[in-house]
Structures are given as structure tokens and as C-alpha cells.
Design a protein around this motif. Structure first.
Motif, PDB file in Angstrom:
ATOM      1  N   TRP A  55       0.809  -1.227   0.000  1.00 31.11           N
ATOM      2  CA  TRP A  55       0.000   0.000   0.000  1.00 31.11           C
ATOM      3  C   TRP A  55       0.843   1.279   0.000  1.00 31.11           C
ATOM      4  O   TRP A  55       0.323   2.396  -0.032  1.00 31.11           O
ATOM      5  CB  TRP A  55      -1.041   0.008   1.124  1.00 31.11           C
ATOM      6  CG  TRP A  55      -0.626   0.077   2.556  1.00 31.11           C
ATOM      7  CD1 TRP A  55      -0.464  -0.981   3.394  1.00 31.11           C
ATOM      8  CD2 TRP A  55      -0.411   1.249   3.360  1.00 31.11           C
ATOM      9  NE1 TRP A  55      -0.141  -0.559   4.668  1.00 31.11           N
ATOM     10  CE2 TRP A  55      -0.108   0.816   4.669  1.00 31.11           C
ATOM     11  CE3 TRP A  55      -0.432   2.612   3.118  1.00 31.11           C
ATOM     12  CZ2 TRP A  55       0.167   1.690   5.726  1.00 31.11           C
ATOM     13  CZ3 TRP A  55      -0.165   3.497   4.167  1.00 31.11           C
ATOM     14  CH2 TRP A  55       0.132   3.035   5.441  1.00 31.11           C
ATOM     15  N   TYR A  75     -13.360   4.043  13.871  1.00 32.55           N
ATOM     16  CA  TYR A  75     -13.700   4.592  12.557  1.00 32.55           C
ATOM     17  C   TYR A  75     -12.934   5.888  12.383  1.00 32.55           C
ATOM     18  O   TYR A  75     -12.233   6.334  13.289  1.00 32.55           O
ATOM     19  CB  TYR A  75     -15.195   4.755  12.379  1.00 32.55           C
ATOM     20  CG  TYR A  75     -15.862   5.973  13.004  1.00 32.55           C
ATOM     21  CD1 TYR A  75     -15.337   6.640  14.107  1.00 32.55           C
ATOM     22  CD2 TYR A  75     -17.064   6.450  12.486  1.00 32.55           C
ATOM     23  CE1 TYR A  75     -15.980   7.741  14.656  1.00 32.55           C
ATOM     24  CE2 TYR A  75     -17.715   7.541  13.032  1.00 32.55           C
ATOM     25  CZ  TYR A  75     -17.169   8.185  14.104  1.00 32.55           C
ATOM     26  OH  TYR A  75     -17.800   9.278  14.646  1.00 32.55           O
ATOM     27  N   THR A  76     -13.043   6.512  11.184  1.00 32.18           N
ATOM     28  CA  THR A  76     -12.182   7.658  10.903  1.00 32.18           C
ATOM     29  C   THR A  76     -12.580   8.916  11.659  1.00 32.18           C
ATOM     30  O   THR A  76     -11.753   9.784  11.908  1.00 32.18           O
ATOM     31  CB  THR A  76     -12.184   7.993   9.406  1.00 32.18           C
ATOM     32  OG1 THR A  76     -13.474   8.491   9.031  1.00 32.18           O
ATOM     33  CG2 THR A  76     -11.832   6.771   8.574  1.00 32.18           C
ATOM     34  N   VAL A  81     -15.869   9.995   4.816  1.00 28.53           N
ATOM     35  CA  VAL A  81     -15.234   8.979   3.979  1.00 28.53           C
ATOM     36  C   VAL A  81     -15.961   8.962   2.640  1.00 28.53           C
ATOM     37  O   VAL A  81     -17.192   8.870   2.587  1.00 28.53           O
ATOM     38  CB  VAL A  81     -15.282   7.583   4.639  1.00 28.53           C
ATOM     39  CG1 VAL A  81     -14.764   6.517   3.681  1.00 28.53           C
ATOM     40  CG2 VAL A  81     -14.464   7.574   5.924  1.00 28.53           C
ATOM     41  N   LEU A 126     -15.325   4.720  -2.217  1.00 30.46           N
ATOM     42  CA  LEU A 126     -14.428   3.648  -1.777  1.00 30.46           C
ATOM     43  C   LEU A 126     -15.068   2.283  -1.979  1.00 30.46           C
ATOM     44  O   LEU A 126     -14.378   1.310  -2.280  1.00 30.46           O
ATOM     45  CB  LEU A 126     -14.087   3.816  -0.295  1.00 30.46           C
ATOM     46  CG  LEU A 126     -12.790   4.519   0.074  1.00 30.46           C
ATOM     47  CD1 LEU A 126     -12.900   5.999  -0.251  1.00 30.46           C
ATOM     48  CD2 LEU A 126     -12.494   4.336   1.563  1.00 30.46           C
ATOM     49  N   HIS A 162     -11.277   0.090  -5.095  1.00 24.61           N
ATOM     50  CA  HIS A 162     -10.293  -0.223  -4.054  1.00 24.61           C
ATOM     51  C   HIS A 162      -9.099   0.717  -4.077  1.00 24.61           C
ATOM     52  O   HIS A 162      -8.467   0.949  -3.042  1.00 24.61           O
ATOM     53  CB  HIS A 162      -9.820  -1.670  -4.187  1.00 24.61           C
ATOM     54  CG  HIS A 162      -8.815  -2.055  -3.147  1.00 24.61           C
ATOM     55  ND1 HIS A 162      -9.116  -2.079  -1.794  1.00 24.61           N
ATOM     56  CD2 HIS A 162      -7.501  -2.409  -3.253  1.00 24.61           C
ATOM     57  CE1 HIS A 162      -8.033  -2.434  -1.114  1.00 24.61           C
ATOM     58  NE2 HIS A 162      -7.046  -2.635  -1.971  1.00 24.61           N
ATOM     59  N   CYS A 211      -9.420   3.177  -1.541  1.00 28.59           N
ATOM     60  CA  CYS A 211      -9.121   2.685  -0.185  1.00 28.59           C
ATOM     61  C   CYS A 211      -7.639   2.868   0.114  1.00 28.59           C
ATOM     62  O   CYS A 211      -7.260   3.304   1.212  1.00 28.59           O
ATOM     63  CB  CYS A 211      -9.501   1.215  -0.052  1.00 28.59           C
ATOM     64  SG  CYS A 211     -11.243   0.859  -0.296  1.00 28.59           S
ATOM     65  N   VAL A 223      -6.026   5.178   3.158  1.00 34.45           N
ATOM     66  CA  VAL A 223      -5.101   4.718   4.197  1.00 34.45           C
ATOM     67  C   VAL A 223      -3.842   5.582   4.194  1.00 34.45           C
ATOM     68  O   VAL A 223      -3.323   5.964   5.253  1.00 34.45           O
ATOM     69  CB  VAL A 223      -4.756   3.233   4.006  1.00 34.45           C
ATOM     70  CG1 VAL A 223      -3.718   2.786   5.032  1.00 34.45           C
ATOM     71  CG2 VAL A 223      -6.010   2.372   4.145  1.00 34.45           C
ATOM     72  N   CYS A 279     -10.997  -2.424   4.833  1.00 38.00           N
ATOM     73  CA  CYS A 279     -11.747  -1.636   3.854  1.00 38.00           C
ATOM     74  C   CYS A 279     -12.999  -2.400   3.425  1.00 38.00           C
ATOM     75  O   CYS A 279     -13.186  -3.566   3.802  1.00 38.00           O
ATOM     76  CB  CYS A 279     -10.857  -1.282   2.665  1.00 38.00           C
ATOM     77  SG  CYS A 279     -10.667  -2.610   1.446  1.00 38.00           S
ATOM     78  N   HIS A 337     -13.782  -3.964   0.898  1.00 33.45           N
ATOM     79  CA  HIS A 337     -13.579  -5.085  -0.010  1.00 33.45           C
ATOM     80  C   HIS A 337     -12.983  -6.312   0.693  1.00 33.45           C
ATOM     81  O   HIS A 337     -12.446  -7.197   0.027  1.00 33.45           O
ATOM     82  CB  HIS A 337     -12.667  -4.646  -1.163  1.00 33.45           C
ATOM     83  CG  HIS A 337     -13.119  -3.360  -1.790  1.00 33.45           C
ATOM     84  ND1 HIS A 337     -14.161  -3.284  -2.674  1.00 33.45           N
ATOM     85  CD2 HIS A 337     -12.690  -2.079  -1.616  1.00 33.45           C
ATOM     86  CE1 HIS A 337     -14.358  -2.028  -3.047  1.00 33.45           C
ATOM     87  NE2 HIS A 337     -13.474  -1.279  -2.419  1.00 33.45           N
ATOM     88  N   LEU A 345     -12.846   1.508   7.554  1.00 28.66           N
ATOM     89  CA  LEU A 345     -12.873   2.713   6.721  1.00 28.66           C
ATOM     90  C   LEU A 345     -14.289   3.226   6.485  1.00 28.66           C
ATOM     91  O   LEU A 345     -14.806   3.240   5.365  1.00 28.66           O
ATOM     92  CB  LEU A 345     -12.164   2.466   5.396  1.00 28.66           C
ATOM     93  CG  LEU A 345     -10.632   2.542   5.420  1.00 28.66           C
ATOM     94  CD1 LEU A 345     -10.071   2.266   4.020  1.00 28.66           C
ATOM     95  CD2 LEU A 345     -10.155   3.894   5.920  1.00 28.66           C
ATOM     96  N   MET A 362     -16.366  -5.355   4.969  1.00 32.51           N
ATOM     97  CA  MET A 362     -15.569  -4.651   5.975  1.00 32.51           C
ATOM     98  C   MET A 362     -15.663  -5.337   7.333  1.00 32.51           C
ATOM     99  O   MET A 362     -14.647  -5.484   8.037  1.00 32.51           O
ATOM    100  CB  MET A 362     -16.029  -3.198   6.102  1.00 32.51           C
ATOM    101  CG  MET A 362     -15.178  -2.387   7.075  1.00 32.51           C
ATOM    102  SD  MET A 362     -15.702  -0.674   7.219  1.00 32.51           S
ATOM    103  CE  MET A 362     -15.426  -0.093   5.542  1.00 32.51           C
TER     104      MET A 362
END
Length: 281
Positions: free
Chosen positions: A11, A33-34, A38, A42, A46, A49, A53, A76, A78, A108, A121
Motif C-alpha cells: 500500500w 472509525y475515521t 469517507v 471507496l 479499491h 481505499c 489509508v 476496507c 472489499h 474505513l 468490511m
């Protein structure tokens, strides 16, 4: 299904600024969580995502001045799991004094935009937890960030899932319903001239329990800061406030050892005590 791991190299993670502190085991993992918006795209892309990050890492390192991204792992939509600090390394996401107890896994989602975690997720978060158990000695606890720290994290959707026991999507189980947490009552501060009346509750901190918070905490912290003590005025009564309170009680002679609790005597002393005047030479 084996974990779909995205390594730091894959990544494009920046190198940490120094060495991580090592942990051999923890009681478990806390879910995060963030806390911001978001991008909903996303869920369909991907590559976004990966960019998200990277943005979190940049914010933590450049905005907060931290060693690295704070989280142990990131999941994420996916069902892909990004390695953050990874197993065996101390997280920096759970709050002061709380990082040795649990690893941290970020989902995410945020408080706007993409707010509902996909099944992928949720599976990814659980894959990350199992990985941290196998590779990092994580215990069986699965908690939310707000369990022990005054925050909205991990948001209503993820926290509801955590409270239900963090079941695998599609699992044939009906977890017991948990009672909703009562909303905290506002704390009224009544000022009598320049001095606030004691609000009637002892400010205290218990390790592993949520921080007491409110206007009374903030007012007391502001007074101690004005008196020259190094304390954050954040309205949260935790380890820092306890230590400052204990030292203040000892310095004023209110208590020989210091309880670290702001009771009525300590509250009143915070406004009435004056340091002794140095003798003239």
C-alpha cells in the motif's frame, strides 16, 4: 477464507520515524472509525481505499507528529486488511494509558459519506482481529474505542455491531439485545461572584472505565492551568488530570499523599488557595 492482507510495501506506507514499542500480548482489540467524512466511492473502487489509508498515515505523521499511522490494522469495504503498525507493536489509537491493553483496527467508515460498514468490511475487521490473535497475542476482547475513552468512535453503526458481539455477517446466531446507554446529564456550573459553586460530584478516574467528562471538568482544568499547572483543558478527567490533582493536593498541603480526586474540599481549594509569599531577603 484466509486473510487478504495488504502489506505496508503493497500500500506504499511511509517508513516510521523511529522504533515501535513492543507488546507481547493484549486483552484484545478495539474497533475504530475515521471520525470524518469517507468518500462513498471507496465501496466501488479499491484504489480509493489505498489512497484513504495513505491519507490517514500522512495526517497522523504530519498533522499529529506521530511515529506512524496510529492503527494496528485497517479494514476496507472489499474485505482487504492493510497492515498498519502490525502485530507485536504498540498502537497509538486508543488514548493515553489505554494502548497497552488492546490493539486497534480501523474500519474505513466515517461520520458522513460512507457510514455503513459493508459485510466485507465487517469480515475484514474480524480477519484482522484473528490475525492479531495469531501473530500478536491479542486476547478475546472486542471493544469499541469509546469503551474506556470519551469519544463517539467507532460511530453508531460499528459500535452497535461490537455491542452485539461482533458476529460474522451471515452467522446463524441471535445475540442478546443490549440496553442503550443513557445520555449523560449536563453538568450545570453556578458561579457565585468569581468562584464557581462545587457541582456536587467527585471528579475521579478509574482505570479501564470511561473518562468523566463535562463542563465542571473543563472549568477545574482551566483553573489549574491558570495557576500554572501543565494540564490540557479538554473536559475529560483521565490519567493526566488525576496526576495533576494529586500533585496539587500535595503542594497545597490539602492531602499528604493526594487522592487524585476533585472532591468538594479540593474544588474549593482550587479557587481559594494562594501560594505563600516568599520572605524578603
Amino acid at each position: 477464507m484466509a486473510i487478504d492482507l495488504v502489506t505496508r510495501k503493497e500500500w506504499g506506507a511511509r517508513a516510521p520515524r523511529g522504533s515501535y514499542s513492543t507488546v507481547r500480548s493484549t486483552r484484545g482489540v478495539k474497533v475504530h472509525y475515521t471520525g470524518g467524512r469517507v468518500d462513498p466511492r471507496l465501496a466501488e473502487d479499491h484504489d480509493r481505499c489505498v489512497a484513504a489509508v495513505k491519507a490517514v498515515q500522512n495526517m497522523h505523521m504530519d498533522g499529529n507528529g506521530w511515529l506512524d499511522i496510529a492503527y494496528s490494522m485497517v479494514a476496507c469495504p472489499h474485505r482487504k486488511v492493510f497492515v498498519g503498525r502490525g502485530p507485536g507493536h504498540l498502537t497509538a489509537a486508543n488514548g493515553p494509558g489505554l494502548n497497552t491493553g488492546h490493539y486497534s483496527v480501523l474500519g474505513l467508515v466515517g461520520n458522513s459519506g460512507l457510514v455503513v460498514p459493508s459485510d466485507g468490511m465487517l469480515h475484514g475487521i474480524l480477519d484482522a482481529i484473528e490475525y492479531l490473535r495469531d501473530e500478536g497475542g491479542a486476547g478475546r476482547e472486542i471493544k469499541g474505542h469509546r469503551d474506556g475513552y470519551a469519544t463517539d468512535c467507532p460511530g453508531g453503526q460499528l459500535y452497535s455491531w461490537v455491542r452485539k458481539g461482533a458476529p460474522r455477517p451471515g452467522a446463524n446466531s441471535t445475540p442478546a439485545k443490549s440496553k442503550p446507554e443513557p445520555a449523560p446529564k449536563p453538568i450545570e456550573i453556578v458561579w457565585e461572584g468569581d468562584v464557581p459553586r462545587w457541582p456536587g460530584r467527585v471528579l475521579t478516574y478509574t482505570k479501564g472505565k470511561p473518562y468523566m467528562q463535562g463542563e465542571d471538568v473543563r472549568v477545574w482544568q482551566a483553573k489549574l492551568q491558570k495557576r500554572g499547572w501543565s494540564i490540557d483543558v479538554d473536559g475529560l478527567f483521565g490519567e493526566e488530570s488525576t496526576a495533576v490533582c494529586r500533585n496539587y493536593q500535595q503542594a497545597t498541603g490539602l492531602m499528604k499523599s493526594g487522592s487524585g480526586q476533585v472532591d468538594e474540599d479540593t474544588w474549593n481549594m482550587s479557587w481559594s488557595w494562594r501560594p505563600p509569599t516568599p520572605a524578603k531577603s
